[in-house]
Write an enzyme that holds these catalytic residues in place. Structure first.
Site, mmCIF file in Angstrom:
data_model
loop_
_atom_site.group_PDB
_atom_site.id
_atom_site.type_symbol
_atom_site.label_atom_id
_atom_site.label_comp_id
_atom_site.label_asym_id
_atom_site.label_seq_id
_atom_site.Cartn_x
_atom_site.Cartn_y
_atom_site.Cartn_z
ATOM 1 N N TYR A 49 45.668 18.686 51.074
ATOM 2 C CA TYR A 49 46.531 19.391 52.033
ATOM 3 C C TYR A 49 46.704 20.866 51.653
ATOM 4 O O TYR A 49 47.224 21.649 52.438
ATOM 5 C CB TYR A 49 47.925 18.750 52.134
ATOM 6 C CG TYR A 49 47.964 17.307 52.582
ATOM 7 C CD1 TYR A 49 46.821 16.652 53.034
ATOM 8 C CD2 TYR A 49 49.154 16.583 52.560
ATOM 9 C CE1 TYR A 49 46.871 15.322 53.425
ATOM 10 C CE2 TYR A 49 49.215 15.255 52.962
ATOM 11 C CZ TYR A 49 48.068 14.631 53.384
ATOM 12 O OH TYR A 49 48.121 13.310 53.770
ATOM 13 N N HIS A 111 43.050 8.742 47.750
ATOM 14 C CA HIS A 111 43.218 9.121 49.158
ATOM 15 C C HIS A 111 42.319 8.337 50.122
ATOM 16 O O HIS A 111 42.717 8.030 51.241
ATOM 17 C CB HIS A 111 42.941 10.627 49.303
ATOM 18 C CG HIS A 111 43.606 11.263 50.479
ATOM 19 N ND1 HIS A 111 43.989 12.573 50.493
ATOM 20 C CD2 HIS A 111 43.970 10.773 51.693
ATOM 21 C CE1 HIS A 111 44.546 12.862 51.659
ATOM 22 N NE2 HIS A 111 44.548 11.783 52.399
HETATM 23 N N1 LIG Z 1 46.744 8.905 53.452
HETATM 24 C C1 LIG Z 1 46.200 9.462 54.509
HETATM 25 O O1 LIG Z 1 44.967 9.378 54.725
HETATM 26 C C2 LIG Z 1 47.067 10.212 55.473
HETATM 27 C C3 LIG Z 1 46.522 10.677 56.677
HETATM 28 C C4 LIG Z 1 47.357 11.366 57.570
HETATM 29 C C5 LIG Z 1 48.694 11.555 57.247
HETATM 30 N N2 LIG Z 1 49.198 11.110 56.054
HETATM 31 C C6 LIG Z 1 50.622 11.338 55.674
HETATM 32 O O2 LIG Z 1 51.461 10.835 56.705
HETATM 33 C C7 LIG Z 1 52.327 11.882 57.165
HETATM 34 C C8 LIG Z 1 52.704 11.671 58.616
HETATM 35 O O3 LIG Z 1 51.558 11.653 59.429
HETATM 36 P P1 LIG Z 1 51.121 12.880 60.351
HETATM 37 O O4 LIG Z 1 51.789 14.114 59.894
HETATM 38 O O5 LIG Z 1 49.657 12.889 60.396
HETATM 39 O O6 LIG Z 1 51.606 12.485 61.801
HETATM 40 P P2 LIG Z 1 52.969 11.970 62.466
HETATM 41 O O7 LIG Z 1 54.092 11.995 61.496
HETATM 42 O O8 LIG Z 1 52.648 10.722 63.194
HETATM 43 O O9 LIG Z 1 53.200 13.061 63.601
HETATM 44 C C9 LIG Z 1 53.513 14.388 63.332
HETATM 45 C C10 LIG Z 1 53.550 15.096 64.690
HETATM 46 O O10 LIG Z 1 54.642 14.612 65.475
HETATM 47 C C11 LIG Z 1 55.529 15.677 65.799
HETATM 48 N N3 LIG Z 1 56.888 15.140 65.690
HETATM 49 C C12 LIG Z 1 57.532 14.762 64.552
HETATM 50 N N4 LIG Z 1 58.737 14.249 64.839
HETATM 51 C C13 LIG Z 1 58.859 14.305 66.182
HETATM 52 C C14 LIG Z 1 59.888 13.924 67.073
HETATM 53 N N5 LIG Z 1 61.023 13.359 66.643
HETATM 54 N N6 LIG Z 1 59.689 14.126 68.412
HETATM 55 C C15 LIG Z 1 58.537 14.684 68.869
HETATM 56 N N7 LIG Z 1 57.529 15.070 68.064
HETATM 57 C C16 LIG Z 1 57.683 14.868 66.724
HETATM 58 C C17 LIG Z 1 55.222 16.781 64.810
HETATM 59 O O11 LIG Z 1 55.450 18.039 65.396
HETATM 60 P P3 LIG Z 1 56.263 19.238 64.646
HETATM 61 O O12 LIG Z 1 55.827 19.297 63.223
HETATM 62 O O13 LIG Z 1 55.834 20.434 65.457
HETATM 63 O O14 LIG Z 1 57.703 18.916 64.827
HETATM 64 C C18 LIG Z 1 53.735 16.568 64.540
HETATM 65 O O15 LIG Z 1 52.978 17.187 65.581
HETATM 66 C C19 LIG Z 1 51.517 13.153 56.895
HETATM 67 O O16 LIG Z 1 52.286 14.340 56.960
HETATM 68 C C20 LIG Z 1 50.936 12.833 55.536
HETATM 69 O O17 LIG Z 1 51.904 13.055 54.524
HETATM 70 C C21 LIG Z 1 48.399 10.439 55.180
#
Ligand SMILES: NC(=O)c1ccc[n+]([C@@H]2O[C@H](COP(=O)([O-])OP(=O)(O)OC[C@H]3O[C@@H](n4cnc5c(N)ncnc54)[C@H](OP(=O)(O)O)[C@@H]3O)[C@@H](O)[C@H]2O)c1
Length: 292
Positions: A49, A111
């Site tokens: 990241y 990862h």
């Molecule tokens: N291990 C892996 O391979 C892997 C892969 C992907 C992710 N991850 C981890 O999982 C975490 C979460 O997944 P993600 O960030 O990919 O996606 P997510 O949490 O499903 O979605 C994040 C998106 O949703 C929006 N959002 C957040 N809260 C909201 C709400 N209450 N209402 C409307 N929109 C909202 C955010 O926008 P804003 O930021 O503009 O508010 C962002 O665009 C990551 O940050 C990472 O730490 C791990």
């Protein structure tokens, strides 16, 4: 109040945390500091990241200002494919620890189930035995791969972080994790807002019934199934919204209706596709987020 789950080694992990994927280094310190202020105690980053230093600065700031004690925080990071193998993993671990400015990591994760992750796991086991890591885990291992890993290691992973949301519910993988004593952690609980997740009529109806939002319903659904969640948002009001899920309960009918939304299909990552493996190996130089 966020509840804690007990991992197989008795370490307690907050059931809800904060993810920082796609939070640019320039904004990440302030975003993580605000998340800690809002009440998040688990922070999930990764070497890939490219924001571990910013996470580290936010942690130092929050601790030095007395906002939180270091022991109250649960900091997780991950080693990427190019950091697999025994030697490379050890180097990667100390590099991440240094960037984060920590003496000890709460959770270290492999990862991707790709590359020499067995060599990397031996190094993780040693670091764990030396108490440099409080818990070790993997990401993106499906049930079969996780089962195989567990047959070949001395220390079983305590956590498996997987893509999980209402369109990709993974009941079979969760059942395998339950059998193996591996805590499921769901990434992208909102599928990053793709494919109409927030406007899904069933989620909106359930949300209206409880005077909550669709986002809160998705998070609560995970909590009631024993899954750890790490939603990401750079907006303070959404950080607060996403934490305000500990004061209501979905009933059986709500849970069943959400079960009916399963498409059994990943929205972001499909490790069964050769094109996806190709994308992942080249991700650091060419960060295309998804090919799905
Ligand atoms: N291990 C892996 O391979 C892997 C892969 C992907 C992710 N991850 C981890 O999982 C975490 C979460 O997944 P993600 O960030 O990919 O996606 P997510 O949490 O499903 O979605 C994040 C998106 O949703 C929006 N959002 C957040 N809260 C909201 C709400 N209450 N209402 C409307 N929109 C909202 C955010 O926008 P804003 O930021 O503009 O508010 C962002 O665009 C990551 O940050 C990472 O730490 C791990």
């Amino acid at each position: 109040m966020v509840k804690y789950v007990k991992l197989s080694n008795n370490v307690e992990m907050p059931q809800e945390g904060f993810g920082v994927f796609q939070v640019p280094e320039s904004e990440c310190e302030e975003v993580v500091y605000q998340a800690i202020q809002t009440g998040y105690r688990l922070i999930d980053t990764a070497s890939s990241y490219k924001n571990e230093e910013a996470v580290g600065r936010a942690v130092q700031r929050a601790v030095s200002e007395g906002l939180v004690r270091r022991e109250e925080l649960f900091i997780a990071t991950k080693a990427y494919i190019q950091e697999m193998g025994y030697e490379k993993l050890k180097e990667a671990f100390f590099r991440s620890l240094d960037k984060l400015g920590l003496d000890c990591l709460d959770l270290y994760l492999i990862h991707m189930p790709l590359g020499d992750y067995y060599g990397a796991w031996r190094a993780m086991e040693e670091l764990y035995e030396e108490k440099k890591i409080r818990a070790v885990g993997v990401c993106n291992f499906d049930g079969a791969r996780l089962m195989d890993l567990c047959y070949n290691v001395n220390v079983r992973p305590m956590v498996n972080q997987i893509e999980r949301h209402p369109h990709f519910q993974r009941a079979e993988d969760l059942a395998v994790m339950g059998k193996l004593g591996v805590q499921p952690e769901g990434w992208a609980p909102f599928a990053e807002g793709l494919k109409g997740m927030f406007t899904e009529p069933v989620l909106r109806e359930i949300a209206a019934k409880h005077n909550k939002t669709a986002a809160q319903v998705i998070l609560r659904w995970n909590i009631q199934q024993g899954v750890v969640i790490i939603p990401k948002s750079v907006h303070r009001e959404r950080m607060e919204e996403n934490l305000a899920i500990w004061d209501f309960t979905l009933d059986e009918e709500d849970m069943e209706r959400i079960s009916g939304l399963d498409k059994n299909c990943p929205s972001m990552l499909d490790c069964a596709k050769p094109s996806e493996i190709d994308r992942l190996y080249n991700y650091l130089e060419n960060p295309i987020l998804t090919s799905l």
